[in-house]
Design a protein around this motif. Structure first.
Motif, mmCIF file in Angstrom:
data_model
loop_
_atom_site.group_PDB
_atom_site.id
_atom_site.type_symbol
_atom_site.label_atom_id
_atom_site.label_comp_id
_atom_site.label_asym_id
_atom_site.label_seq_id
_atom_site.Cartn_x
_atom_site.Cartn_y
_atom_site.Cartn_z
ATOM 1 N N THR A 89 0.819 -1.196 0.000
ATOM 2 C CA THR A 89 0.000 0.000 0.000
ATOM 3 C C THR A 89 0.864 1.263 0.000
ATOM 4 O OG1 THR A 89 -1.881 1.089 1.081
ATOM 5 C CG2 THR A 89 -0.164 0.219 2.510
ATOM 6 N N TYR A 90 0.248 2.376 -0.386
ATOM 7 C CA TYR A 90 0.948 3.661 -0.305
ATOM 8 C C TYR A 90 1.240 3.967 1.162
ATOM 9 C CZ TYR A 90 2.033 8.592 -0.947
ATOM 10 O OH TYR A 90 2.661 9.814 -0.942
ATOM 11 N N ILE A 91 2.286 4.696 1.415
ATOM 12 C CA ILE A 91 2.774 4.939 2.781
ATOM 13 C C ILE A 91 1.721 5.582 3.687
ATOM 14 C CG2 ILE A 91 3.757 7.213 2.284
ATOM 15 C CD1 ILE A 91 6.139 6.398 4.097
ATOM 16 N N ALA A 92 0.776 6.320 3.103
ATOM 17 C CA ALA A 92 -0.240 7.003 3.926
ATOM 18 C C ALA A 92 -1.030 6.030 4.785
ATOM 19 C CB ALA A 92 -1.183 7.801 3.031
ATOM 20 N N THR A 93 -1.345 4.853 4.247
ATOM 21 C CA THR A 93 -2.141 3.883 4.998
ATOM 22 C C THR A 93 -1.414 3.456 6.262
ATOM 23 O OG1 THR A 93 -2.659 3.056 2.781
ATOM 24 C CG2 THR A 93 -3.643 1.904 4.638
ATOM 25 N N VAL A 94 -0.119 3.203 6.140
ATOM 26 C CA VAL A 94 0.693 2.775 7.281
ATOM 27 C C VAL A 94 0.922 3.944 8.238
ATOM 28 C CG1 VAL A 94 2.947 1.873 7.969
ATOM 29 C CG2 VAL A 94 1.772 0.908 5.980
ATOM 30 N N LEU A 95 1.174 5.125 7.681
ATOM 31 C CA LEU A 95 1.363 6.306 8.531
ATOM 32 C C LEU A 95 0.136 6.574 9.397
ATOM 33 C CD1 LEU A 95 3.086 8.863 6.108
ATOM 34 C CD2 LEU A 95 4.107 7.798 8.128
ATOM 35 N N ALA A 96 -1.042 6.407 8.825
ATOM 36 C CA ALA A 96 -2.274 6.661 9.572
ATOM 37 C C ALA A 96 -2.366 5.755 10.790
ATOM 38 C CB ALA A 96 -3.486 6.455 8.670
ATOM 39 N N ILE A 97 -2.043 4.492 10.613
ATOM 40 C CA ILE A 97 -2.110 3.531 11.718
ATOM 41 C C ILE A 97 -1.107 3.899 12.809
ATOM 42 C CG2 ILE A 97 -1.748 1.103 12.340
ATOM 43 C CD1 ILE A 97 -2.649 0.440 9.408
ATOM 44 N N ILE A 98 0.114 4.203 12.390
ATOM 45 C CA ILE A 98 1.169 4.550 13.351
ATOM 46 C C ILE A 98 0.870 5.883 14.043
ATOM 47 C CG2 ILE A 98 3.609 5.190 13.562
ATOM 48 C CD1 ILE A 98 4.212 3.129 11.378
ATOM 49 N N ASN A 99 0.468 6.883 13.262
ATOM 50 C CA ASN A 99 0.200 8.205 13.834
ATOM 51 C C ASN A 99 -0.960 8.193 14.828
ATOM 52 O OD1 ASN A 99 2.276 9.285 12.324
ATOM 53 N ND2 ASN A 99 0.954 10.165 10.752
ATOM 54 N N ALA A 100 -1.855 7.221 14.686
ATOM 55 C CA ALA A 100 -2.977 7.107 15.620
ATOM 56 C C ALA A 100 -2.619 6.280 16.849
ATOM 57 C CB ALA A 100 -4.182 6.491 14.914
ATOM 58 N N GLY A 101 -1.394 5.733 16.862
ATOM 59 C CA GLY A 101 -0.942 5.001 18.043
ATOM 60 C C GLY A 101 -1.129 3.497 17.972
ATOM 61 N N LEU A 102 -1.475 2.971 16.787
ATOM 62 C CA LEU A 102 -1.639 1.533 16.617
ATOM 63 C C LEU A 102 -0.470 0.964 15.810
ATOM 64 C CD1 LEU A 102 -4.450 2.433 17.596
ATOM 65 C CD2 LEU A 102 -5.430 0.669 16.130
ATOM 66 N N LYS A 103 -0.435 -0.345 15.669
ATOM 67 C CA LYS A 103 0.684 -1.003 14.991
ATOM 68 C C LYS A 103 0.208 -1.698 13.719
ATOM 69 C CE LYS A 103 4.277 -4.531 15.603
ATOM 70 N NZ LYS A 103 4.853 -5.546 16.527
ATOM 71 N N PRO A 104 0.835 -1.386 12.571
ATOM 72 C CA PRO A 104 0.458 -2.073 11.332
ATOM 73 C C PRO A 104 1.084 -3.461 11.240
ATOM 74 C CG PRO A 104 2.139 -0.421 10.894
ATOM 75 C CD PRO A 104 1.805 -0.303 12.349
ATOM 76 N N ILE A 105 0.300 -4.428 10.804
ATOM 77 C CA ILE A 105 0.767 -5.786 10.549
ATOM 78 C C ILE A 105 0.628 -6.026 9.044
ATOM 79 C CG2 ILE A 105 0.430 -8.240 11.024
ATOM 80 C CD1 ILE A 105 1.372 -6.648 13.438
ATOM 81 N N LEU A 106 1.752 -6.169 8.359
ATOM 82 C CA LEU A 106 1.719 -6.276 6.913
ATOM 83 C C LEU A 106 1.432 -7.702 6.446
ATOM 84 C CD1 LEU A 106 4.727 -4.017 5.799
ATOM 85 C CD2 LEU A 106 2.388 -3.370 6.399
ATOM 86 N N ILE A 107 0.621 -7.791 5.390
ATOM 87 C CA ILE A 107 0.304 -9.061 4.745
ATOM 88 C C ILE A 107 0.602 -8.912 3.255
ATOM 89 C CG2 ILE A 107 -1.552 -10.681 4.125
ATOM 90 C CD1 ILE A 107 -0.873 -10.880 7.036
ATOM 91 N N ASP A 108 1.190 -9.943 2.660
ATOM 92 C CA ASP A 108 1.559 -9.890 1.248
ATOM 93 C C ASP A 108 0.317 -9.861 0.355
ATOM 94 O OD1 ASP A 108 3.359 -9.673 -0.834
ATOM 95 O OD2 ASP A 108 4.414 -11.536 -0.394
#
Length: 368
Positions: A89-108
């Protein structure tokens, strides 16, 4: 011939007269923040997406972030919870999760659709995982039936990043209504693009809507009362007016995009080029037309010499970005291979028939 990847001036030329009239009306109103134009567009876009609510935001990243913060405010998420997201995904999706205080778990991803592969989801998700945030990448809706079933089985929220899929349908349902909450971007390059930044959230959740209306505006419940810690992320009044104008023609322009895509898929015939898979349904609105080649440097130079501008979406996956160094230790083989081969070629309603034919001819003549 000289074909730009995307000529925004040309794309917006048909709207110029109406834009100027809209701007005159905006000036005459004397109301510049959260006025009638925002309310009007929010109602129109909610209706278009077949949802109860639409909340305009300053941009797409804020829309994604505010969804998560809204669920935190409602006590459904807690700081440190985890959200599954596609590895390409584009970086914004991951940034949103991190900036809100949650942790992204990536799936292929699925190698044919470039969207999150449901077959790779954990059989029994960790108790820390509270949601999936799926991206409808390049304009194609992800496999929502499987994702909906997975989330229902494991009692997870299903959130969506629809920044690239305005108007895409899935089994006769608008992509804006397929998840518990969906974020959109109206960045100028999007299928529904403003003349500046803008975003929105669609949802049927009344409580989430009430929280988001406060969060986007300092947490205010009245002019001088704030009952939560909010931000300043409001869709501009003038941009809302422009978007209302363009929304009327979104379905038509998406249809034009699909017609061009059909020509590409039908008429490009070159063993050196892998074309995207598409079932010819309305599940794709072709924000981007992404092909794959084995020697990308050589291919892009060939296009350049022949006057065709191209782009790469995206050459560096989020887990390889320096900003996230050490945060994603797992490997994502499909994404890693894909990021080395993908090339986006021009596809938009501003292209002429002659330009489309020239692009097809040029790609068919390509050889290593």
């Amino acid at each position: 011939m000289n074909i730009k990847f995307l000529d925004l001036k040309k794309l917006n030329t048909p709207y110029e007269k109406d834009f100027k009239l809209q701007f005159d009306s905006f000036l005459e109103s004397g109301y510049y923040i959260l006025g009638n134009s925002v309310s009007k567009f929010e109602l129109e876009f909610a209706t278009y997406c077949d949802t109860k609510y639409c909340i305009g935001t300053g941009n797409g990243l804020d829309a994604l972030t505010l969804i998560i913060k809204g669920y935190i405010q409602l006590g459904i998420f807690n700081i440190g919870d985890q959200v599954i997201v596609a590895s390409n995904t584009y970086i914004a999706t991951v940034l949103a999760i991190i900036n809100a205080g949650l942790k992204p778990i990536l799936i292929d991803i699925n190698k044919h659709t470039y969207n999150l592969d449901p077959t790779l989801l954990p059989t029994i998700p960790s108790k820390k995982i509270k949601a999936i945030m799926v991206t409808h990448l390049y304009g194609q809706v992800a496999d929502m039936e499987k994702l909906q079933m997975y989330c229902k089985t494991h009692k997870l929220l299903l959130l969506a990043d629809a920044a690239q899929s305005h108007g895409a349908m899935y089994k006769n349902q608008n992509c804006g209504s397929l998840a518990d909450a969906t974020a959109f971007s109206f960045y100028p390059t999007k299928n529904l693009g403003a003349l500046g930044d803008g975003g929105a959230i669609t949802t049927n959740n009344t409580k989430l809507n009430e929280v988001l209306l406060k969060l986007r505006n300092y947490g205010r419940i009245s002019k001088y009362e704030n009952d939560c810690i909010g931000v300043n992320s409001r869709l501009d009044e003038i941009q809302a007016g422009f978007l209302s104008l363009k929304l009327k023609k979104l379905n038509h322009e998406n249809s034009l995009r699909r017609k061009i895509a059909k020509r590409y898929i039908t008429e490009i015939n070159n063993p050196e080029i892998s074309l995207p898979r598409w079932d010819l349904s309305n599940n794709h609105v072709f924000y981007l037309f992404v092909i794959r080649v084995t020697n990308r440097v050589h291919f892009i130079e060939y296009l350049k010499v022949n006057g065709i501008q191209s782009e790469i979406h995206y050459p560096i996956p989020v887990y390889e970005q320096k900003a996230f160094e050490g945060k994603f230790p797992s490997s994502f083989p499909v994404t890693s291979t894909t990021c080395l081969q993908i090339v986006s070629i021009p596809l938009n309603p501003a292209l002429s028939t002659l330009e489309i034919s020239y692009i097809i001819l040029t790609l068919n003549n390509y050889a290593l």
